[in-house]
Enzyme design. Structure first.
Site, PDB file in Angstrom:
ATOM      1  N   HIS A   1      18.258  12.024 -11.419  1.00 21.59           N
ATOM      2  CA  HIS A   1      18.034  11.637 -10.025  1.00 21.59           C
ATOM      3  C   HIS A   1      19.233  12.128  -9.235  1.00 21.59           C
ATOM      4  O   HIS A   1      20.364  12.109  -9.730  1.00 21.59           O
ATOM      5  CB  HIS A   1      17.886  10.115  -9.929  1.00 21.59           C
ATOM      6  CG  HIS A   1      17.637   9.588  -8.545  1.00 21.59           C
ATOM      7  ND1 HIS A   1      16.867  10.259  -7.612  1.00 21.59           N
ATOM      8  CD2 HIS A   1      18.048   8.453  -7.933  1.00 21.59           C
ATOM      9  CE1 HIS A   1      16.813   9.538  -6.487  1.00 21.59           C
ATOM     10  NE2 HIS A   1      17.530   8.447  -6.665  1.00 21.59           N
TER      11      HIS A   1
ATOM     12  N   GLU B   1      -6.766  -4.750  -9.995  1.00 21.75           N
ATOM     13  CA  GLU B   1      -7.600  -3.571  -9.795  1.00 21.75           C
ATOM     14  C   GLU B   1      -6.846  -2.398  -9.168  1.00 21.75           C
ATOM     15  O   GLU B   1      -7.365  -1.280  -9.115  1.00 21.75           O
ATOM     16  CB  GLU B   1      -8.824  -3.924  -8.941  1.00 21.75           C
ATOM     17  CG  GLU B   1      -9.817  -4.804  -9.686  1.00 21.75           C
ATOM     18  CD  GLU B   1     -11.172  -4.869  -9.000  1.00 21.75           C
ATOM     19  OE1 GLU B   1     -11.526  -3.924  -8.272  1.00 21.75           O
ATOM     20  OE2 GLU B   1     -11.863  -5.876  -9.196  1.00 21.75           O
TER      21      GLU B   1
END
Length: 339
Positions: A108, A231
């Site tokens: 990073h 979900e």
């Protein structure tokens, strides 16, 4: 369009005879180390003495040593500890052992981009950033696949930094999936923005508000959890596989119609875009980095309080109970899955 690389573009043999020092043995550290070793590379592990990962790395069969000794030993030094700990460790243990011609690498760009780490001009500086968590980097490699990755070169005094970066990303399996060239600057700012505005900050707030709205309206918390949180993975998996078009193909027309009429009401375009631009500006001008560095120097009061508040939110407590009692399998259940 950004330049892409694959296995045919990488010469893994370029790492022959070189020692790679992996600093840190957490999520990314263990995956990089194991994958590189399995690819035939010589790997040593540098850790803080007394750290809990020392015994784990030794059990995995690696030569484990202090960070300073690893920096002395390694031709390539890959720093894979938390962003906020890198600068102090670099100054104390790595910088004194960076000799001409070595390479220092990152997953990073934060500390290079915001100049918390300034390597000497006579060492190569590159980045290899898998776009996935460490356990996925490892499991995909073991299965003969890979995680898409980014590479970038900040300094190239030897003229070989790109070859090193490509060989390294091939060694951890990233070239099997595809490697995109970027810069430390662009990776840092886009990564921070994506985390804050969408992937972590944005999604968590959206799920939390949806959960609260249903519960406050009298619906069971378990129902709210399923509809607004559980979900989410199902939807994202579809988008990840084939874009929003695949999601819309797979859901009902009722759901798709609701997407068009209600989505813009939840996230009003102009207001949301304005707020996102403000977040991006603070990333670009260093405000976020400065605040995060100060937060760590001042005992992480806000960070720790925020983490504690989230842990007590019903969204989290209800979800933990549901995950214990639902047979979703280890892959879907982070509470029982092992790394």
């Amino acid at each position: 369009m950004a330049k892409m690389y694959y296995e045919k573009d990488c010469e893994l043999s370029y790492l022959n005879g070189k020692t790679i020092a992996i600093i840190g043995y957490g999520s990314q550290g263990h995956a990089h180390a194991l994958n590189l070793r399995d690819s035939g590379c010589k790997v040593v592990i540098g850790l803080r003495k007394g750290g809990k990962s020392w015994a784990v790395a030794e059990k995995d069969g690696f030569a484990v040593m202090s960070v300073a000794d690893a920096a002395k030993t390694g031709d390539i030094i890959m720093i894979l500890i938390n962003d906020e700990a890198q600068a102090d460790m670099y100054k104390a243990d790595i910088a004194p052992n960076l000799t001409e011609g070595k390479a220092i690498a990152f997953a990073h760009g934060f500390n290079i981009n915001y100049k918390q780490i300034i390597p000497p001009a006579d060492v190569d500086v590159f980045m290899v950033a898998p776009k996935g968590p460490g356990h996925t980097v490892r499991s995909q490699y073991v299965n003969g696949k890979g995680v898409p990755s980014l590479i970038a070169v900040e300094q190239n005094p030897t003229g070989n930094a790109y070859k090193l970066a490509l060989a390294y990303v091939a060694g951890i399996g990233g070239a099997r999936a595809g490697v995109m060239e970027t810069t430390f600057h662009d990776e840092t700012e886009t990564d921070l923005f994506g985390e804050q505005a969408v992937l972590c900050g944005g999604v968590v707030e959206l799920m939390k508000l949806g959960f609260e709205t249903l519960v406050e309206a009298g619906y069971e918390p378990e129902n709210a959890y399923f509809e607004c949180i559980h979900e989410m993975k199902l939807i994202i998996d579809l988008i990840n596989k084939g874009g929003v078009a695949m999601m819309n193909y797979s859901i009902s027309d009722t759901a798709e119609y609701g997407e068009y009429v209600s989505g813009p009401r939840i996230l009003p375009y102009e207001e949301t875009k304005k707020n996102m631009k403000a977040v991006l500006t603070e990333i670009q001008n260093g405000t976020f980095a400065g605040n995060w560095i100060a937060e760590n120097k001042n005992g992480r009061t806000f960070f720790n309080a925020s983490r504690s508040i989230l842990a007590r939110h019903p969204m989290e407590t209800v979800g933990a109970e549901l995950r214990k009692n639902m047979l979703w399998g280890d892959d879907a259940n982070p509470d029982t899955a092992s790394n």
